[in-house]
Design a protein around this motif. Structure first.
Motif, short mmCIF file in Angstrom:
data_model
loop_
_atom_site.label_atom_id
_atom_site.label_comp_id
_atom_site.label_asym_id
_atom_site.label_seq_id
_atom_site.Cartn_x
_atom_site.Cartn_y
_atom_site.Cartn_z
N ASP A 101 0.66 -1.13 0.09
CA ASP A 101 -0.17 0.03 0.15
C ASP A 101 0.80 1.08 0.12
O ASP A 101 0.50 2.09 -0.84
CB ASP A 101 -0.90 0.07 1.24
CG ASP A 101 -2.05 -0.79 1.10
OD1 ASP A 101 -2.32 -1.46 0.01
OD2 ASP A 101 -2.81 -1.08 2.03
N ALA A 102 2.02 1.42 0.74
CA ALA A 102 2.58 2.47 1.03
C ALA A 102 3.37 2.76 -0.74
O ALA A 102 3.64 3.66 -0.87
CB ALA A 102 4.00 2.37 1.99
N LEU A 103 4.02 1.61 -0.98
CA LEU A 103 4.79 1.85 -2.10
C LEU A 103 3.71 2.47 -3.44
O LEU A 103 3.80 3.29 -4.26
CB LEU A 103 5.36 0.55 -2.64
CG LEU A 103 5.75 0.42 -4.14
CD1 LEU A 103 7.12 1.43 -4.16
CD2 LEU A 103 6.17 -0.81 -4.59
N LEU A 104 2.41 1.77 -3.64
CA LEU A 104 1.61 1.90 -4.70
C LEU A 104 1.22 3.36 -4.37
O LEU A 104 0.74 4.40 -5.34
CB LEU A 104 0.51 1.03 -4.65
CG LEU A 104 1.00 -0.53 -5.32
CD1 LEU A 104 -0.26 -1.39 -5.01
CD2 LEU A 104 1.58 -0.27 -6.63
N VAL A 213 3.75 1.02 10.13
CA VAL A 213 3.54 1.94 9.08
C VAL A 213 4.35 3.06 8.56
O VAL A 213 4.53 3.37 7.40
CB VAL A 213 2.06 2.72 9.34
CG1 VAL A 213 1.64 3.57 8.15
CG2 VAL A 213 0.91 1.39 9.21
N ALA A 214 4.96 3.42 9.52
CA ALA A 214 5.88 4.64 9.59
C ALA A 214 7.04 3.86 8.61
O ALA A 214 7.74 4.64 7.73
CB ALA A 214 6.23 5.19 10.88
N ARG A 241 10.14 13.00 2.56
CA ARG A 241 9.51 12.01 1.54
C ARG A 241 8.73 11.05 2.32
O ARG A 241 7.57 10.54 1.98
CB ARG A 241 10.66 11.07 0.71
CG ARG A 241 10.14 10.10 -0.06
CD ARG A 241 9.66 11.03 -1.46
NE ARG A 241 9.21 10.05 -2.52
CZ ARG A 241 8.46 10.65 -3.54
NH1 ARG A 241 8.39 11.86 -3.74
NH2 ARG A 241 8.24 9.45 -4.57
N GLN A 242 9.05 10.60 3.62
CA GLN A 242 7.95 9.63 4.39
C GLN A 242 6.68 10.40 4.64
O GLN A 242 5.79 9.72 4.40
CB GLN A 242 8.73 9.22 5.59
CG GLN A 242 7.88 8.44 6.45
CD GLN A 242 8.42 8.47 8.00
OE1 GLN A 242 8.77 9.50 8.24
NE2 GLN A 242 8.11 7.42 8.55
N MET A 243 6.69 11.69 4.86
CA MET A 243 5.63 12.29 4.98
C MET A 243 4.63 12.42 4.01
O MET A 243 3.62 12.23 4.27
CB MET A 243 6.07 13.80 5.74
CG MET A 243 6.56 13.95 7.16
SD MET A 243 5.53 13.16 8.34
CE MET A 243 6.20 11.61 8.65
N LEU A 244 5.32 12.70 2.82
CA LEU A 244 4.57 12.71 1.63
C LEU A 244 3.92 11.31 1.31
O LEU A 244 2.58 11.30 0.99
CB LEU A 244 5.36 12.81 0.18
CG LEU A 244 5.97 14.55 0.29
CD1 LEU A 244 6.72 14.47 -1.05
CD2 LEU A 244 4.85 15.46 0.19
N GLN A 259 -4.04 5.94 12.45
CA GLN A 259 -2.85 5.31 11.88
C GLN A 259 -1.83 6.22 11.44
O GLN A 259 -0.59 6.32 11.72
CB GLN A 259 -3.03 4.13 11.03
CG GLN A 259 -3.91 2.95 11.46
CD GLN A 259 -4.06 2.02 10.15
OE1 GLN A 259 -4.94 2.59 9.34
NE2 GLN A 259 -3.66 0.78 10.19
N TYR A 260 -2.40 7.19 10.59
CA TYR A 260 -1.40 8.41 10.32
C TYR A 260 -0.89 9.08 11.22
O TYR A 260 0.33 9.55 11.24
CB TYR A 260 -2.21 9.48 9.37
CG TYR A 260 -1.63 10.72 9.02
CD1 TYR A 260 -0.63 10.43 7.88
CD2 TYR A 260 -1.89 12.01 9.51
CE1 TYR A 260 -0.19 11.77 7.38
CE2 TYR A 260 -1.07 12.98 9.09
CZ TYR A 260 -0.38 12.97 8.17
OH TYR A 260 0.45 14.18 7.99
N ASN A 261 -1.67 9.62 12.18
CA ASN A 261 -0.96 10.31 13.42
C ASN A 261 -0.12 9.34 14.28
O ASN A 261 0.87 10.04 14.55
CB ASN A 261 -2.10 10.84 14.27
CG ASN A 261 -3.08 11.81 13.80
OD1 ASN A 261 -2.64 12.54 12.84
ND2 ASN A 261 -4.41 11.89 14.17
N GLU A 262 -0.26 8.22 14.38
CA GLU A 262 0.55 7.26 15.03
C GLU A 262 1.95 7.39 14.26
O GLU A 262 3.10 7.33 14.79
CB GLU A 262 -0.08 6.19 15.21
CG GLU A 262 0.70 5.06 16.27
CD GLU A 262 0.42 3.43 16.29
OE1 GLU A 262 1.12 2.93 16.73
OE2 GLU A 262 -0.80 3.74 15.95
N ALA A 263 1.90 7.08 12.85
CA ALA A 263 3.18 7.09 12.25
C ALA A 263 3.88 8.22 12.03
O ALA A 263 5.18 8.32 12.00
CB ALA A 263 2.46 6.54 10.71
N VAL A 264 3.22 9.29 11.87
CA VAL A 264 3.84 10.56 11.96
C VAL A 264 4.54 10.88 13.24
O VAL A 264 5.49 11.28 13.42
CB VAL A 264 2.86 12.03 11.88
CG1 VAL A 264 3.57 13.21 11.94
CG2 VAL A 264 2.25 11.70 10.31
#
Length: 778
Positions: A101-104, A213-214, A241-244, A259-264
């Protein structure tokens, strides 16, 4: 010039904004005509130039990833990789969904919808190009596969068209999952790493299923620019780049807001440890040489896995023991001065460049860090290593080099601004000044029962010197050869209780026509038993004993233990170690005493598999011992074991017994003339090990140095790990030996012959006494 060549020339112009902006303004009608002509030209190029030259697809339809040769310990620790690319092939079904998912999300969110070329993406890229230059975004995953396998990264219209056509062909030949599998295993991700499985290990020391996820987002951001976006080289750009990636995953619904907040918020720890946690460079090189001899260049690309017999904890114990004791010897003999010197420019950029250049000539050696001195006084040194940090050394950390900090120090020793020094941290993390040692050392340990290697360290630093002292250094063994002469004497009717007169002896054959007068290191005792003489390494007794059984018999007897008779003189100096042996030979020879009299063949490789896990080769379990494997009588091995235990508890090797606290420890020290070489060879349980120290260009190690001070500490530190938790080894007396008057002997020699005193009234000179050089033992 033909039409096709003209078209090709036009379409191979670089795609830059300038190509468009330099054209004069056109009317709307003219623009329409241009668009029609451009379309016609594109079709012409496709027909005339691209289609006939498209490569076959077998490289992707029959994908053979270049997987490196990997070397493992017996307990599964990765020891080394050999190959241009670090890669692990992982089937698509085993790649976690979060990684896909992250790559695509960042590379090709419509991958499962388009047919190889994403026209929406092409349109976006074209608009971006016309308004501000060529931007990434038009290439689908399939197009990137086409580029990575078949094309260059040159940005021209012709190359893009070829890429698109190849993408269509790939899509017709492979499923979407197969294409994604190719990409995720083939793509370059920095640090010589290819594929996401290897990247997970390289950057996070994790397996793919263990990624958060991060972490998955961080890895997915690397393909856009592996040189600048990998977290090991540029963590700031990698983080951006990870943030993008994370924002894009949130935008298309692949992760939730939580999940987004946790990864950030997750602070990622990029792997700063060595890729290989076990130091086994010399052993891994032996494996590489053997695999290359069989498979040539294929050894580095076919994904062979070699499982050695090394035990990871024991290998690291051997490595750490050898290095720490070499450094201890080096500290005993004083600071020699800075390694190098450079004048530091005033300009900061020029200064940094100068430091980088000189430190490139002085690479770090594990915990010995090279640094350039930037400030210095008698109380403090500040120095800059290649990492760019600042090292500060003060207090006790300066003690080793205190004289070199004095203003009246010799110019070649004085530390000043611009000096290249070495520093390491102590147990409390404080910096201490050190130096690269000049002396070398070697250590090898075998399983005495089957000959398998347990540990092998061929020198102080493989990066500095690849010469393997364990297998290739032919050195004089000193007194560590004496047990084999004593073993030969047992077959001639002597016993540990045999008395020999330990008094000076004078023989012909010395240097310059002078008499040869071997000496003991600890004086003379008069009549002494062979047991005590071996324990105290009495040279005179060893010479008299060899005279009694004859040098020729002794030399022939050495062959039973695997020694090359051509490397040993057939004269009396042989018993003092004037021949040549390797540490590996010594380990195999002492294994015979340890296992009851059987010769073993040292072997390092236990199993070899291919990339799919198929076993190509495997060393079978050791067979039940046969009589033909026996090289010395079981009685001989039993009695020699009892004598070698004496050495390790009350003789020159007594430190071994005292430090390890085990009655089954046995072995022998060895020191050559003028302390050119220091040895300890010994065993306990089923572990036999040999340690050696010396200079590659032989010279004295020091007047107060012996095998017991040089090699024995290495051996003890290793054995402490190797024997931890292992039961004591007890020997049962074999048939044919008796305990008479306090010692063992063969039954057939029982009586006065067995305890006889070696004839001390015999003439001092015997017919075959021929001496070639004076040696001493210890």
């Amino acid at each position: 010039m033909s039409l096709s060549s003209t078209i090709v020339k036009f379409l191979t112009l670089p795609l830059t904004t300038a190509n468009y902006r330099e054209q004069p303004r056109r009317t709307f009608l003219a623009a329409g005509v241009d668009a029609f002509l451009l379309g016609f030209l594109v079709i012409s190029v496709m027909l005339l130039s691209v289609l006939p030259g498209l490569p076959p697809l077998d490289v992707v339809t029959d994908y053979q990833p270049k997987i490196p040769l990997r070397v493992y310990s017996a307990d599964g620790a990765l020891l080394a990789e050999f190959g241009e690319e670090h890669r692990d092939f992982v089937p698509i079904q085993d790649i976690p969904q979060v990684m896909k998912d992250a790559l695509l999300a960042i590379e090709d969110s419509r991958f499962y919808e388009h047919g190889g070329v994403d026209y929406r993406g092409v349109a976006r890229a074209l608009v971006a190009d016309l308004t501000g230059g060529f931007h990434q975004g038009a290439s689908t995953i399939t197009m990137q596969v086409a580029r990575n396998f078949f094309l260059t990264r040159e940005k021209t219209v012709l190359r893009k068209l070829t890429e698109a056509l190849l993408a269509y062909r790939i899509e017709s030949a492979l499923s979407k999952d197969q294409i994604l599998e190719l990409y995720m295993n083939q793509i370059y991700l920095g640090q010589r790493t290819h594929g996401f499985a290897s990247a997970a290990r390289t950057y996070f020391n994790k397996r793919l299923p263990e990624l958060t996820v991060a972490e998955a987002a961080m890895l997915a951001g690397i393909p856009q620019n592996p040189a600048k976006r990998n977290p090991a080289v540029n963590p700031v750009r990698a983080k951006a780049r990870q943030m993008l990636v994370l924002k894009r995953m949130l935008q298309i619904g692949k992760i939730s807001e939580a999940q987004y907040n946790e990864a950030v918020a997750q602070a990622l720890k990029v792997n700063d440890r060595q890729l290989f946690a076990v130091h086994a460079d010399y052993a891994a090189e032996l494996v590489r040489q053997e695999l290359y001899a069989q498979y040539k260049g294929d050894a580095y690309t076919r994904g062979f896995n070699v499982y050695t017999t090394l035990i990871a904890a024991e290998q690291n114990a051997a490595y750490n023991s050898l290095r720490s004791n070499v450094l201890a010897y080096d500290q005993r003999h004083g600071y020699r001065g800075a390694e190098d010197f450079i004048e530091l420019p005033d300009d900061e950029d020029e200064r940094d460049d100068a430091i980088d250049r000189i430190l490139a000539k002085h690479p770090n050696s594990d915990n010995l860090i090279a640094a350039v001195v930037t400030e210095v006084s008698a109380k403090r040194i500040r120095a800059e290593p290649a990492s760019g940090d600042t090292i500060e050394i003060n207090g006790d950390g300066l003690r080793f080099a205190a004289r070199a900090l004095q203003t009246n120090a010799r110019p070649d020793q004085r530390i000043r601004v611009g000096s290249v020094i070495r520093a390491s941290r102590d147990g409390k993390g404080r910096w201490m000044i050190g130096q690269m040692p000049e002396v070398e050392a070697a250590f090898v340990a075998l399983n005495a029962e089957d000959g398998s290697y347990r540990a092998l360290v061929g020198g102080f630093d493989f990066a500095r010197k690849q010469f393997n002292h364990v297998t290739s250094a032919w050195r004089q063994p000193g007194s560590s050869i004496k047990p084999f002469v004593y073993s030969a004497a047992l077959e001639k009717g002597y016993s540990p209780a045999t008395l020999v007169d330990d008094v000076p002896i004078s023989l012909p054959g010395g240097e310059n026509g002078q008499a040869w007068e071997p000496q003991n290191d600890d004086g003379y005792d008069g009549p002494i038993s062979l047991r005590r003489a071996l324990a105290r390494s009495k040279n005179i007794v060893a010479v008299r004993l060899l005279r009694a059984i004859s040098p020729q018999y002794g030399r022939d007897y050495l062959q039973r233990f695997g020694f090359d008779p051509a490397k040993h003189p057939a004269n009396l100096t042989m018993t003092l170690g004037s021949g040549s042996v390797t540490p590996l030979q010594m380990a195999g020879a002492y294994a015979i005493f340890a296992n009851g009299g059987y010769k073993v063949a040292p072997h390092l490789i236990q199993k070899v598999t291919d990339a799919r896990g198929n076993v190509l080769r495997e060393t079978p379990p050791p067979p039940v011992r046969q009589d033909e494997q026996r090289v010395i009588d079981s009685r001989n091995a039993f009695i020699m074991d009892s004598m070698l235990r004496e050495v390790a508890h009350s003789g020159t090797g007594a430190l071994a017994g005292a430090r390890l606290g085990r009655p089954d420890v046995a072995g022998k020290t060895g020191t050559t003339s003028d302390a050119f070489d220091g040895w300890f060879a010994g065993y306990a349980g089923n572990v036999v090990a040999v340690a050696w120290m010396g200079f590659d260009q032989p010279k004295s190690l020091g007047g107060r140095e012996f095998g017991a001070t040089l090699a024995l500490p290495i051996w003890i530190d290793y054995m402490r790990q190797a024997l931890a938790g292992k039961p004591l080894s007890e020997r049962t007396p074999p048939a044919g030996v008796s305990f008479v008057d306090g010692d063992w002997m063969y039954d057939e020699f029982n009586g006065e012959a067995g305890i006889k005193t070696l004839d001390i009234t015999a003439p001092s000179v015997q017919p075959n006494d021929a001496i070639i050089q004076p040696l001493s033992g210890g």
